[in-house]
Motif scaffolding. Structure first.
Motif, PDB file in Angstrom:
ATOM      1  N   LYS A 136       0.834  -1.200   0.000  1.00 34.52           N
ATOM      2  CA  LYS A 136       0.000   0.000   0.000  1.00 34.52           C
ATOM      3  C   LYS A 136       0.866   1.247   0.000  1.00 34.52           C
ATOM      4  CE  LYS A 136      -2.390   1.391   3.689  1.00 34.52           C
ATOM      5  NZ  LYS A 136      -3.468   1.368   4.690  1.00 34.52           N
ATOM      6  N   ASN A 164       0.986   5.065   0.930  1.00 31.59           N
ATOM      7  CA  ASN A 164       0.267   5.998   1.801  1.00 31.59           C
ATOM      8  C   ASN A 164       0.774   7.407   1.492  1.00 31.59           C
ATOM      9  OD1 ASN A 164      -0.424   7.695   4.026  1.00 31.59           O
ATOM     10  ND2 ASN A 164      -0.793   5.873   5.276  1.00 31.59           N
ATOM     11  N   SER A 167       0.204  10.237   2.994  1.00 32.16           N
ATOM     12  CA  SER A 167       0.475  11.158   4.111  1.00 32.16           C
ATOM     13  C   SER A 167       1.963  11.422   4.197  1.00 32.16           C
ATOM     14  CB  SER A 167       0.053  10.545   5.453  1.00 32.16           C
ATOM     15  OG  SER A 167      -1.309  10.297   5.451  1.00 32.16           O
ATOM     16  N   VAL A 205       4.959  11.935   6.193  1.00 32.62           N
ATOM     17  CA  VAL A 205       5.448  11.749   7.566  1.00 32.62           C
ATOM     18  C   VAL A 205       6.941  11.426   7.520  1.00 32.62           C
ATOM     19  CG1 VAL A 205       3.201  10.941   8.419  1.00 32.62           C
ATOM     20  CG2 VAL A 205       4.868   9.287   7.584  1.00 32.62           C
ATOM     21  N   GLN A 236       3.763   3.345  11.270  1.00 29.49           N
ATOM     22  CA  GLN A 236       2.416   3.160  10.718  1.00 29.49           C
ATOM     23  C   GLN A 236       2.299   1.780  10.052  1.00 29.49           C
ATOM     24  OE1 GLN A 236      -0.290   5.104  11.023  1.00 29.49           O
ATOM     25  NE2 GLN A 236      -1.499   3.665   9.823  1.00 29.49           N
ATOM     26  N   GLU A 241      -0.008  -1.589  11.062  1.00 31.05           N
ATOM     27  CA  GLU A 241      -0.890  -2.308  10.137  1.00 31.05           C
ATOM     28  C   GLU A 241      -0.413  -3.746   9.923  1.00 31.05           C
ATOM     29  OE1 GLU A 241      -1.589   0.072   6.568  1.00 31.05           O
ATOM     30  OE2 GLU A 241      -1.637   1.893   7.782  1.00 31.05           O
ATOM     31  N   PHE A 275       4.864   7.093   1.934  1.00 30.62           N
ATOM     32  CA  PHE A 275       5.629   5.866   2.171  1.00 30.62           C
ATOM     33  C   PHE A 275       4.872   4.662   1.651  1.00 30.62           C
ATOM     34  CE2 PHE A 275       3.045   4.543   5.835  1.00 30.62           C
ATOM     35  CZ  PHE A 275       2.481   5.756   6.213  1.00 30.62           C
TER      36      PHE A 275
HETATM   37  C1  LIG Z   1      -1.467   6.827   6.261  1.00 26.43           C
HETATM   38  O1  LIG Z   1      -0.600   7.151   7.308  1.00 26.43           O
HETATM   39  C2  LIG Z   1      -1.123   8.092   8.201  1.00 26.43           C
HETATM   40  C3  LIG Z   1       0.014   8.570   9.089  1.00 26.43           C
HETATM   41  O2  LIG Z   1       0.556   7.554   9.856  1.00 26.43           O
HETATM   42  C4  LIG Z   1      -2.295   7.466   8.915  1.00 26.43           C
HETATM   43  O3  LIG Z   1      -2.834   8.369   9.851  1.00 26.43           O
HETATM   44  C5  LIG Z   1      -3.363   7.102   7.896  1.00 26.43           C
HETATM   45  O4  LIG Z   1      -4.410   6.399   8.516  1.00 26.43           O
HETATM   46  C6  LIG Z   1      -2.756   6.231   6.796  1.00 26.43           C
HETATM   47  N1  LIG Z   1      -3.723   6.142   5.699  1.00 26.43           N
HETATM   48  C7  LIG Z   1      -4.067   5.000   5.155  1.00 26.43           C
HETATM   49  C8  LIG Z   1      -5.056   5.083   4.036  1.00 26.43           C
HETATM   50  O5  LIG Z   1      -3.602   3.945   5.511  1.00 26.43           O
END
Ligand SMILES: *[C@@H]1O[C@H](CO)[C@@H](O)[C@H](O)[C@H]1NC(C)=O
Ligand SMILES: *[C@@H]1O[C@H](CO)[C@@H](O)[C@H](O)[C@H]1NC(C)=O
Ligand SMILES: *[C@@H]1O[C@H](CO)[C@@H](O)[C@H](O)[C@H]1NC(C)=O
Length: 221
Positions: free
Chosen positions: A66, A68, A70, A72, A80, A84, A175
């Motif tokens: 995946k 992501n 965001s 960070v 993160q 998961e 990332f």
């Molecule tokens: C992506 O990472 C952010 C920061 O850690 C997290 O808050 C968010 O839930 C993540 N988004 C997905 C779609 O996994």
């Protein structure tokens, strides 16, 4: 005073890590017990029966991936991915590298953190998979840039698909996470790299603590 602050930060760190790992484990168990049977995947490699990915992940060759978006810190991205149930992506072939390049669709970021850590003789992938079977390094500058690595989605600094040094605790980047697909025969990844992760994480906390005490000293003036 400084030491107390430090200890407090370290304790917080351990609590944080504990929470992350515990919740990742629970997550895995929940998913297995739920016995999900349907999943739409777009993996190019034959999908073994029963191999499935969580929502948002794409199946490829026994693993789920995946991107992501965001932005960070590379170490936060790793936290993160661990939350998961995986790690930032390790890449072991040209095919896998090409696949990772598809993860952000038609509008990818310039760079996304991958799970490689350059720390001298202990260099390696966060997920502890073997290092050296595939190498797409375009720019490796630990001394001036940092110990983490990102993959390039455009050719600004290196070629598309090449890896470039980024700063673990300073650069804010999207990332890529990778984890084993449910129901695959491959052994789960280990967690030895937690030691290194802890080290970087505490470095970051220390820096934040220093910054804060500088800040409060300035406030006092
Ligand atoms: C992506 O990472 C952010 C920061 O850690 C997290 O808050 C968010 O839930 C993540 N988004 C997905 C779609 O996994
Ligand atoms: C980057 O350079 C370091 C130090 O020479 C080395 O240990 C590491 O394996 C290199 N990493 C990559 C991805 O080429
Ligand atoms: C990976 O490739 C880079 C650039 O070609 C090279 O400097 C580095 O030594 C290689 N690392 C390993 C472990 O093969």
């Amino acid at each position: 005073m400084r030491l107390l602050q430090l200890e407090r930060n370290l304790s917080l760190l351990f609590i944080f890590l504990l929470t992350v790992f515990t919740s990742a484990d629970e997550h895995q168990i929940d998913k297995r017990q739920a016995g999900t049977t349907t999943e739409s995947t777009t993996g190019e490699i034959t999908h073994p029966p029963g191999a499935i990915c969580d929502d948002g992940y794409t199946y490829w060759n026994y693993y789920c991936y995946k991107g992501n978006s965001s932005e960070v810190l590379p170490i936060e991205g790793e936290a993160q991915c661990q939350a998961e149930g995986g790690h930032e992506v390790s890449i072991h072939s040209q095919e896998e590298n090409d696949f990772v390049l598809t993860l952000f669709g038609s509008n990818p970021p310039p760079l996304a953190t991958i799970g490689f850590l350059n720390n001298g003789e202990n260099s390696g992938w966060w997920d502890e998979s073997p290092w050296g079977d595939y190498n797409s390094t375009g720019l490796n500058d630990t001394a001036n840039i940092g110990y983490c690595m990102a993959i390039a989605y455009d050719s600004q600094t290196v070629e598309i698909g090449q890896w470039v040094s980024v700063a673990c605790t300073e650069d804010y980047l999207p990332f890529v996470c990778k984890k084993l697909a449910y129901g695959t025969p491959t052994a789960a990844t280990t967690t030895v790299s937690q030691v290194i992760f802890l080290y970087f994480r505490s470095m970051h906390k220390l820096r934040t603590a220093e910054h804060r005490s500088e800040q409060s000293r300035m406030d006092e003036l």
